[in-house]
Design a protein around this motif. Structure first.
Motif, PDB file in Angstrom:
ATOM      1  N   UNK A 283       0.871  -1.136  -0.517  1.00 22.71           N
ATOM      2  CA  UNK A 283      -0.213  -0.178   0.381  1.00 22.71           C
ATOM      3  C   UNK A 283       0.589   1.242   0.189  1.00 22.71           C
ATOM      4  N   UNK A 284       0.420   2.382  -0.813  1.00 19.43           N
ATOM      5  CA  UNK A 284       1.447   3.413  -0.627  1.00 19.43           C
ATOM      6  C   UNK A 284       2.319   2.952  -2.012  1.00 19.43           C
ATOM      7  N   UNK A 285       3.076   2.256  -2.502  1.00 18.61           N
ATOM      8  CA  UNK A 285       4.161   2.103  -3.608  1.00 18.61           C
ATOM      9  C   UNK A 285       4.031   1.427  -4.963  1.00 18.61           C
ATOM     10  N   UNK A 286       2.838   0.122  -4.770  1.00 22.05           N
ATOM     11  CA  UNK A 286       2.685  -0.470  -5.847  1.00 22.05           C
ATOM     12  C   UNK A 286       2.582  -2.348  -6.081  1.00 22.05           C
ATOM     13  N   UNK A 287       2.729  -2.821  -6.538  1.00 21.19           N
ATOM     14  CA  UNK A 287       3.600  -4.036  -6.685  1.00 21.19           C
ATOM     15  C   UNK A 287       4.753  -3.809  -6.738  1.00 21.19           C
ATOM     16  N   UNK A 288       5.320  -4.917  -5.706  1.00 19.03           N
ATOM     17  CA  UNK A 288       6.973  -5.256  -6.539  1.00 19.03           C
ATOM     18  C   UNK A 288       6.987  -6.049  -7.452  1.00 19.03           C
ATOM     19  N   UNK A 289       7.621  -5.330  -8.437  1.00 17.58           N
ATOM     20  CA  UNK A 289       7.896  -6.714  -9.570  1.00 17.58           C
ATOM     21  C   UNK A 289       8.296  -7.846  -9.684  1.00 17.58           C
ATOM     22  N   UNK A 290       9.629  -8.237  -9.447  1.00 19.12           N
ATOM     23  CA  UNK A 290      10.310  -9.169  -9.216  1.00 19.12           C
ATOM     24  C   UNK A 290       9.059 -10.314  -8.241  1.00 19.12           C
ATOM     25  N   UNK A 291       8.417  -9.775  -7.986  1.00 18.68           N
ATOM     26  CA  UNK A 291       6.916  -9.984  -6.851  1.00 18.68           C
ATOM     27  C   UNK A 291       6.490 -10.851  -7.663  1.00 18.68           C
ATOM     28  N   UNK A 292       5.538  -9.867  -8.020  1.00 16.96           N
ATOM     29  CA  UNK A 292       3.890 -10.015  -9.397  1.00 16.96           C
ATOM     30  C   UNK A 292       4.530 -10.865 -10.174  1.00 16.96           C
ATOM     31  N   UNK A 293       6.373 -11.270 -11.254  1.00 14.60           N
ATOM     32  CA  UNK A 293       6.446 -11.757 -12.169  1.00 14.60           C
ATOM     33  C   UNK A 293       6.035 -12.968 -11.152  1.00 14.60           C
TER      34      UNK A 293
END
Lengths: 238, 238
Positions: free
Chosen positions: B66-76
């Motif tokens: 919350x506040x920053x979005x999704x971590x790209x690595x975790x998202x992948x």
DNA sequence: GGATGTGAAGTAGTTCACAGCC
DNA sequence: GGCTGTGAACTACTTCACATCC
């Protein structure tokens, strides 16, 4: 343009995606000399429920015969009218690589009003070669003023290719590159992405949705299955 | 198989079709060194609303910051897990014509766990030739026991080809022929039909949906079908 | 009888709007 | 402040069930 051939009935997206399938079935049915088809038969062949078929077709106006079904010739005509098969759409293919050439050479791709006007590429080694009767043109040169551009270029290039085509007045794109493109508002793009289709299928296989549970199948929005086999067999015999 | 990697959360069909797009965007974002992305950015790049993005990702478990979005690595990673990219799926391609060859040569098609095992054809002139490092095999000979068969044969042949593959134990098909096929219950098929995609696009162009109204974008096969349920019912009844 | 066409009901998916957390 | 995650409202599509008509 101002053809009053059809009520300005706005068709729903799922309906639009099923109509070409019905049309194809009607085509085959007609070739085999059958003159009418009912919603149950059509549904089995298309992989949807009879009710869905009736709703889809009712949206084109009431032309079914209660008691016997739909006249195959009228069915074809109505769908062709609704989808605009009577109009000709000029199409260019951009990118004469493996995929572009396969599409242009396919006799299934450019049908029902779509007319290939030119093929373009950037590669000097490809420009000037012939593909399905078309001499490949230089993409940096003038672009034919067409309705639709089919994009078969690499993902890395597709945005800049689209940008150039926008400046050339093209408003609709069929994009085969695995890359979402951005366009000014009011422009249309439709994506075809093989690898995503394969991934979706693999997902269903991995989770019981496929080989385990009740047979699932998905298409461009169409599920199929079941007793259709009997109908298909009937067709094949005749 | 019994990987407890993910809650048995059943993902919706539209969600499944969007996840690969998000994954691709994450991939590109990561390559550019960005470490996080928010739902608005992801939505713009994917062509969907931020809310839809959040719902889709929430279905994979809560991993957004919350506040920053999704971590790209975790998202992948999460998407890869959900879609089963970690598993390998053996794939064969049947039909080494223009399209089959284009697919096999494409470096976008067989990715994310899909592994090409063999290519088949019926044509003696084609059998024995080499395509992307694979020697084309005789379709009448033994067939490799794979998860998925990609069908690139003519429409007229595709039903009999599928029938044979069913007897060889293959349960899932990606069908590029413009022809609905029938399979025993419990088998999966997914359709890719270029000409229908083009027809749908042309419909939107003809009616204001494209160049007129607000910018339309349609993604690939939002396979919206709950017809599966009815199919199951039909099966149960019979 | 037999099939269409369609209100009414049901279901899936999207969007709104905001509480909750970083 | 900014953005996620989600109940609630809404919209779209499908399915049921039946009146209607050939």
């Amino acid at each position: 343009m101002a053809n009053p051939r059809l009520l300005k009935r706005q068709l729903s997206e799922p309906t639009i995606s099923r109509l070409p399938i019905y049309e194809r079935i009607a085509e085959g049915w007609e070739r085999r000399g059958r003159s009418s088809i009912d919603s149950t038969q059509l549904g089995e062949l298309a992989g949807v429920t009879p009710t869905t078929v009736r709703r889809d077709l009712a949206a084109l106006g009431s032309f079914g015969q209660r008691g016997s079904g739909y006249d195959v010739a009228i069915l074809k005509t109505r769908i062709a009218e609704a989808l605009g098969y009577d109009q000709e759409y000029d199409v260019i293919v951009v990118g004469a690589g493996n995929l572009g050439r396969a599409l242009v050479n396919s006799n299934n791709f450019l049908t029902r009003g779509a007319k290939l006007v030119a093929v373009y590429d950037q590669d000097p080694k490809v420009i000037g070669t012939e593909v399905a009767g078309q001499v490949v043109q230089d993409f940096q040169g003038p672009i034919a003023p067409v309705t639709v551009a089919v994009l078969c270029v690499p993902a890395a290039a597709v945005q800049s290719v689209a940008d150039r085509l926008v400046t050339q007045g093209i408003h609709a794109f069929l994009n085969f590159a695995p890359q979402v493109i951005s366009l000014p508002p009011g422009y249309a793009v439709h994506y075809v992405d093989f690898s995503i289709e394969l991934q979706i299928l693999m997902y269903h296989v991995a989770n019981g949705t496929g080989p385990l549970g009740g047979g699932v199948l998905h298409s461009l929005g169409i599920a199929t299955n079941s007793a259709r086999r009997s109908v298909q067999r009937t067709l094949e015999k005749s």
